[in-house]
Design a protein around this motif. Structure first.
Motif, PDB file in Angstrom:
ATOM      1  N   ALA A 158       0.831  -1.206   0.000  1.00 23.80           N
ATOM      2  CA  ALA A 158       0.000   0.000   0.000  1.00 23.80           C
ATOM      3  C   ALA A 158       0.866   1.257   0.000  1.00 23.80           C
ATOM      4  O   ALA A 158       0.530   2.248  -0.661  1.00 23.80           O
ATOM      5  CB  ALA A 158      -0.934  -0.008   1.209  1.00 23.80           C
ATOM      6  N   ASP A 159       1.999   1.226   0.730  1.00 28.91           N
ATOM      7  CA  ASP A 159       2.924   2.369   0.701  1.00 28.91           C
ATOM      8  C   ASP A 159       3.391   2.635  -0.734  1.00 28.91           C
ATOM      9  O   ASP A 159       3.401   3.784  -1.201  1.00 28.91           O
ATOM     10  CB  ASP A 159       4.158   2.082   1.572  1.00 28.91           C
ATOM     11  CG  ASP A 159       3.855   2.039   3.060  1.00 28.91           C
ATOM     12  OD1 ASP A 159       2.791   2.523   3.478  1.00 28.91           O
ATOM     13  OD2 ASP A 159       4.705   1.513   3.809  1.00 28.91           O
ATOM     14  N   ILE A 160       3.798   1.572  -1.429  1.00 27.63           N
ATOM     15  CA  ILE A 160       4.282   1.704  -2.807  1.00 27.63           C
ATOM     16  C   ILE A 160       3.184   2.258  -3.708  1.00 27.63           C
ATOM     17  O   ILE A 160       3.393   3.215  -4.457  1.00 27.63           O
ATOM     18  CB  ILE A 160       4.772   0.336  -3.331  1.00 27.63           C
ATOM     19  CG1 ILE A 160       6.021  -0.123  -2.568  1.00 27.63           C
ATOM     20  CG2 ILE A 160       5.064   0.404  -4.834  1.00 27.63           C
ATOM     21  CD1 ILE A 160       6.369  -1.590  -2.795  1.00 27.63           C
ATOM     22  N   ALA A 161       2.010   1.648  -3.624  1.00 25.47           N
ATOM     23  CA  ALA A 161       0.908   2.052  -4.497  1.00 25.47           C
ATOM     24  C   ALA A 161       0.511   3.507  -4.269  1.00 25.47           C
ATOM     25  O   ALA A 161       0.289   4.261  -5.231  1.00 25.47           O
ATOM     26  CB  ALA A 161      -0.296   1.134  -4.269  1.00 25.47           C
ATOM     27  N   CYS A 162       0.418   3.912  -3.012  1.00 23.51           N
ATOM     28  CA  CYS A 162       0.025   5.294  -2.709  1.00 23.51           C
ATOM     29  C   CYS A 162       1.058   6.293  -3.213  1.00 23.51           C
ATOM     30  O   CYS A 162       0.709   7.347  -3.751  1.00 23.51           O
ATOM     31  CB  CYS A 162      -0.193   5.472  -1.209  1.00 23.51           C
ATOM     32  SG  CYS A 162      -1.701   4.709  -0.599  1.00 23.51           S
ATOM     33  N   HIS A 187       0.752   6.506  -6.998  1.00 21.20           N
ATOM     34  CA  HIS A 187      -0.494   7.193  -7.346  1.00 21.20           C
ATOM     35  C   HIS A 187      -0.373   8.702  -7.129  1.00 21.20           C
ATOM     36  O   HIS A 187      -0.801   9.500  -7.979  1.00 21.20           O
ATOM     37  CB  HIS A 187      -1.633   6.616  -6.501  1.00 21.20           C
ATOM     38  CG  HIS A 187      -2.951   7.290  -6.708  1.00 21.20           C
ATOM     39  ND1 HIS A 187      -3.644   7.231  -7.903  1.00 21.20           N
ATOM     40  CD2 HIS A 187      -3.705   8.057  -5.871  1.00 21.20           C
ATOM     41  CE1 HIS A 187      -4.769   7.918  -7.792  1.00 21.20           C
ATOM     42  NE2 HIS A 187      -4.827   8.431  -6.579  1.00 21.20           N
ATOM     43  N   LYS A 188       0.215   9.095  -6.004  1.00 18.85           N
ATOM     44  CA  LYS A 188       0.364  10.520  -5.688  1.00 18.85           C
ATOM     45  C   LYS A 188       1.207  11.253  -6.721  1.00 18.85           C
ATOM     46  O   LYS A 188       1.037  12.455  -6.934  1.00 18.85           O
ATOM     47  CB  LYS A 188       1.025  10.693  -4.313  1.00 18.85           C
ATOM     48  CG  LYS A 188       0.101  10.469  -3.128  1.00 18.85           C
ATOM     49  CD  LYS A 188       0.874  10.686  -1.833  1.00 18.85           C
ATOM     50  CE  LYS A 188       0.028  10.417  -0.617  1.00 18.85           C
ATOM     51  NZ  LYS A 188       0.808  10.578   0.635  1.00 18.85           N
ATOM     52  N   PRO A 238       7.155   6.435   3.670  1.00 16.53           N
ATOM     53  CA  PRO A 238       6.254   7.396   4.306  1.00 16.53           C
ATOM     54  C   PRO A 238       5.254   8.022   3.333  1.00 16.53           C
ATOM     55  O   PRO A 238       5.243   9.244   3.137  1.00 16.53           O
ATOM     56  CB  PRO A 238       7.221   8.447   4.853  1.00 16.53           C
ATOM     57  CG  PRO A 238       8.336   8.460   3.850  1.00 16.53           C
ATOM     58  CD  PRO A 238       8.479   7.034   3.383  1.00 16.53           C
ATOM     59  N   SER A 239       4.400   7.195   2.727  1.00 20.10           N
ATOM     60  CA  SER A 239       3.471   7.739   1.727  1.00 20.10           C
ATOM     61  C   SER A 239       2.044   7.888   2.255  1.00 20.10           C
ATOM     62  O   SER A 239       1.194   8.428   1.547  1.00 20.10           O
ATOM     63  CB  SER A 239       3.450   6.844   0.485  1.00 20.10           C
ATOM     64  OG  SER A 239       2.915   5.577   0.781  1.00 20.10           O
ATOM     65  N   ARG A 240       1.792   7.428   3.482  1.00 21.32           N
ATOM     66  CA  ARG A 240       0.425   7.435   4.002  1.00 21.32           C
ATOM     67  C   ARG A 240       0.400   7.923   5.443  1.00 21.32           C
ATOM     68  O   ARG A 240       1.446   7.980   6.109  1.00 21.32           O
ATOM     69  CB  ARG A 240      -0.165   6.012   3.924  1.00 21.32           C
ATOM     70  CG  ARG A 240      -0.259   5.495   2.508  1.00 21.32           C
ATOM     71  CD  ARG A 240      -0.857   4.099   2.443  1.00 21.32           C
ATOM     72  NE  ARG A 240      -0.001   3.109   3.065  1.00 21.32           N
ATOM     73  CZ  ARG A 240      -0.390   2.273   4.025  1.00 21.32           C
ATOM     74  NH1 ARG A 240      -1.626   2.324   4.489  1.00 21.32           N
ATOM     75  NH2 ARG A 240       0.438   1.398   4.523  1.00 21.32           N
ATOM     76  N   TRP A 284      17.944  10.314  -3.334  1.00 26.28           N
ATOM     77  CA  TRP A 284      16.619   9.804  -3.675  1.00 26.28           C
ATOM     78  C   TRP A 284      15.681   9.929  -2.487  1.00 26.28           C
ATOM     79  O   TRP A 284      16.078   9.654  -1.351  1.00 26.28           O
ATOM     80  CB  TRP A 284      16.689   8.331  -4.050  1.00 26.28           C
ATOM     81  CG  TRP A 284      17.271   8.033  -5.390  1.00 26.28           C
ATOM     82  CD1 TRP A 284      17.595   8.903  -6.380  1.00 26.28           C
ATOM     83  CD2 TRP A 284      17.609   6.730  -5.894  1.00 26.28           C
ATOM     84  NE1 TRP A 284      18.103   8.248  -7.469  1.00 26.28           N
ATOM     85  CE2 TRP A 284      18.126   6.906  -7.198  1.00 26.28           C
ATOM     86  CE3 TRP A 284      17.530   5.445  -5.383  1.00 26.28           C
ATOM     87  CZ2 TRP A 284      18.555   5.835  -7.988  1.00 26.28           C
ATOM     88  CZ3 TRP A 284      17.949   4.381  -6.147  1.00 26.28           C
ATOM     89  CH2 TRP A 284      18.464   4.576  -7.447  1.00 26.28           C
ATOM     90  N   ASP A 285      14.424  10.314  -2.745  1.00 32.03           N
ATOM     91  CA  ASP A 285      13.397  10.124  -1.742  1.00 32.03           C
ATOM     92  C   ASP A 285      12.619   8.859  -2.114  1.00 32.03           C
ATOM     93  O   ASP A 285      13.035   8.114  -3.019  1.00 32.03           O
ATOM     94  CB  ASP A 285      12.501  11.354  -1.599  1.00 32.03           C
ATOM     95  CG  ASP A 285      11.814  11.749  -2.897  1.00 32.03           C
ATOM     96  OD1 ASP A 285      11.786  10.920  -3.842  1.00 32.03           O
ATOM     97  OD2 ASP A 285      11.293  12.891  -2.982  1.00 32.03           O
ATOM     98  N   TYR A 286      11.521   8.611  -1.446  1.00 33.78           N
ATOM     99  CA  TYR A 286      10.809   7.337  -1.652  1.00 33.78           C
ATOM    100  C   TYR A 286      10.362   7.158  -3.100  1.00 33.78           C
ATOM    101  O   TYR A 286      10.585   6.106  -3.706  1.00 33.78           O
ATOM    102  CB  TYR A 286       9.615   7.287  -0.702  1.00 33.78           C
ATOM    103  CG  TYR A 286       8.914   5.945  -0.622  1.00 33.78           C
ATOM    104  CD1 TYR A 286       9.628   4.753  -0.586  1.00 33.78           C
ATOM    105  CD2 TYR A 286       7.521   5.882  -0.528  1.00 33.78           C
ATOM    106  CE1 TYR A 286       8.980   3.531  -0.493  1.00 33.78           C
ATOM    107  CE2 TYR A 286       6.864   4.662  -0.426  1.00 33.78           C
ATOM    108  CZ  TYR A 286       7.598   3.487  -0.409  1.00 33.78           C
ATOM    109  OH  TYR A 286       6.942   2.282  -0.309  1.00 33.78           O
ATOM    110  N   ILE A 287       9.775   8.193  -3.682  1.00 31.94           N
ATOM    111  CA  ILE A 287       9.278   8.050  -5.057  1.00 31.94           C
ATOM    112  C   ILE A 287      10.435   7.886  -6.043  1.00 31.94           C
ATOM    113  O   ILE A 287      10.315   7.165  -7.038  1.00 31.94           O
ATOM    114  CB  ILE A 287       8.353   9.231  -5.457  1.00 31.94           C
ATOM    115  CG1 ILE A 287       7.680   8.952  -6.814  1.00 31.94           C
ATOM    116  CG2 ILE A 287       9.108  10.547  -5.480  1.00 31.94           C
ATOM    117  CD1 ILE A 287       6.814   7.713  -6.844  1.00 31.94           C
TER     118      ILE A 287
END
Length: 351
Positions: free
Chosen positions: A33-37, A40-41, A312-314, A333-336
């Motif tokens: 869910a972290d990856i998907a969010c 998506h963002k 930390p996407s959610r 790099w950040d998460y995205i």
């Protein structure tokens, strides 16, 4: 255009040679869910099981890695599968390798082979990579074995997950208590291995596969696997880094300082980790834990074919940087950015 479906682990993997790999509660649906969010963002198209996923509901964002789950994702338009799950030979995803889709993750048969930690360590040792001394003990001989190493020792499941089931023992009595505890249950199967305990610094190295990456707005082509900066582990409990499901890695891990990163010992560890990545023909990041002996020389002691990819996407996930993300931040790099660069390495089983 990529349309990405994230898979999570829906059931225990099959028992192999009497050994059961334990399952993480939720089957990595949290990191999925972290990856998907995050994707998506940032405008990257994903498909989800429900049309309007709730940002706080894991399973709204990820598909189970079952035949039905994969087919549902395909029906919703997925053309790229992110294999955020435990893979093994004949995993359901292998029955879809003839489709015109891409994959982010390892080949299941490779994971099946190298998930056996003793086999992997011996394979690497035979290719001149520094591995601590190890020895197998089975439920059939654990009352009548002879040790080839001195205490203290580390007891490990053959197909473990992170530090779950791992313990430090300081004498024969402690070892026998631990063996009895493991073999009286069913969580880890009928074989474990013991490993010499190295009491130097512990580091974790993420090895990225060969490919083209974007770093500091420049495209860089790596012809071989390469390493992100090493992360040191601290605040061990009884000599073992705590399981990250209990203690967030941000509380006990940080990137090495510049002097350590540039030391000859760490550079040698990088070379060994990159060689391991090349030998294993990795298609996605792996994580290798290393520990130093009394002279400061690092030994590779645990190779993880599926590093955690939390981020930390959610809401309520701001302290969930994975070890790989901690390392990635050091190169800007950040998460995205990390996720985008992983997506760039998506592969097909046929052209």
């Amino acid at each position: 255009m990529q349309k990405i479906a994230i898979l999570y682990q829906a059931k225990l993997p099959p028992i192999k040679d009497g050994v059961q790999k334990p399952m993480k509660p939720g089957g990595y649906s949290d990191s999925g869910a972290d990856i998907a969010c995050a994707l998506h963002k940032h405008g990257i198209q994903i498909v989800t099981p429900v049309d309007e996923p709730n940002i706080e509901t894991y399973l709204d964002w990820v598909f189970p890695d079952t035949k039905e789950g994969i087919e549902k994702a395909l029906e919703k338009g997925a053309n790229t599968f992110w294999l955020n799950t435990v893979l093994y030979k004949e995993h359901e995803i292998t029955h879809f390798f003839d489709r015109d889709v891409r994959f982010v993750g390892q080949l299941p048969e490779e994971v099946d082979m190298y998930d056996d930690k003793y086999f992997t360590n011996e394979f690497l040792r035979n290719n001149n990579i520094a591995i601590p001394r190890t020895q197998l003990i089975s439920s059939e001989n654990f009352t009548d074995y002879s040790l080839e190493m001195d205490f203290p020792l580390v007891v490990k499941p053959l197909r473990g997950r992170g530090s779950q089931g791992v313990s430090l023992v300081k004498n024969p009595t402690e070892l026998n208590i631990q063996l009895n505890a493991i073999f009286s249950g069913e969580a880890y199967g009928t074989v474990v291995y013991v490993e010499e305990f190295l009491n130097g610094q512990e580091i974790t190295v993420t090895v990225m596969p060969a490919g083209t990456y974007t770093i500091n707005d420049q495209e860089i082509r790596y012809k071989k696997p390469w390493c992100l900066p090493a992360v040191k582990r601290f605040n061990h409990k009884d000599g073992i880094a705590p399981y990250n499901g209990t203690v967030a890695v941000m509380q006990n891990s940080s990137v090495l300082d510049e002097d350590e990163l540039n030391s000859k010992e760490v550079e040698k560890a990088y070379a060994q980790c990159e060689k391991a990545g090349e030998l294993l023909k990795i298609k996605a990041p792996i994580r290798i834990d290393c520990r130093a002996d009394i002279k400061g020389n690092y030994f590779l002691f645990d190779l993880n074919m599926k590093p955690n990819m939390t981020g930390p996407s959610r809401p309520n996930r701001q302290n969930q940087d994975s070890l790989t993300l901690l390392a990635a931040r050091k190169i800007g790099w950040d998460y995205i950015d990390l996720l985008r660069n992983m997506l760039k390495q998506a592969w097909k089983t046929h052209s």
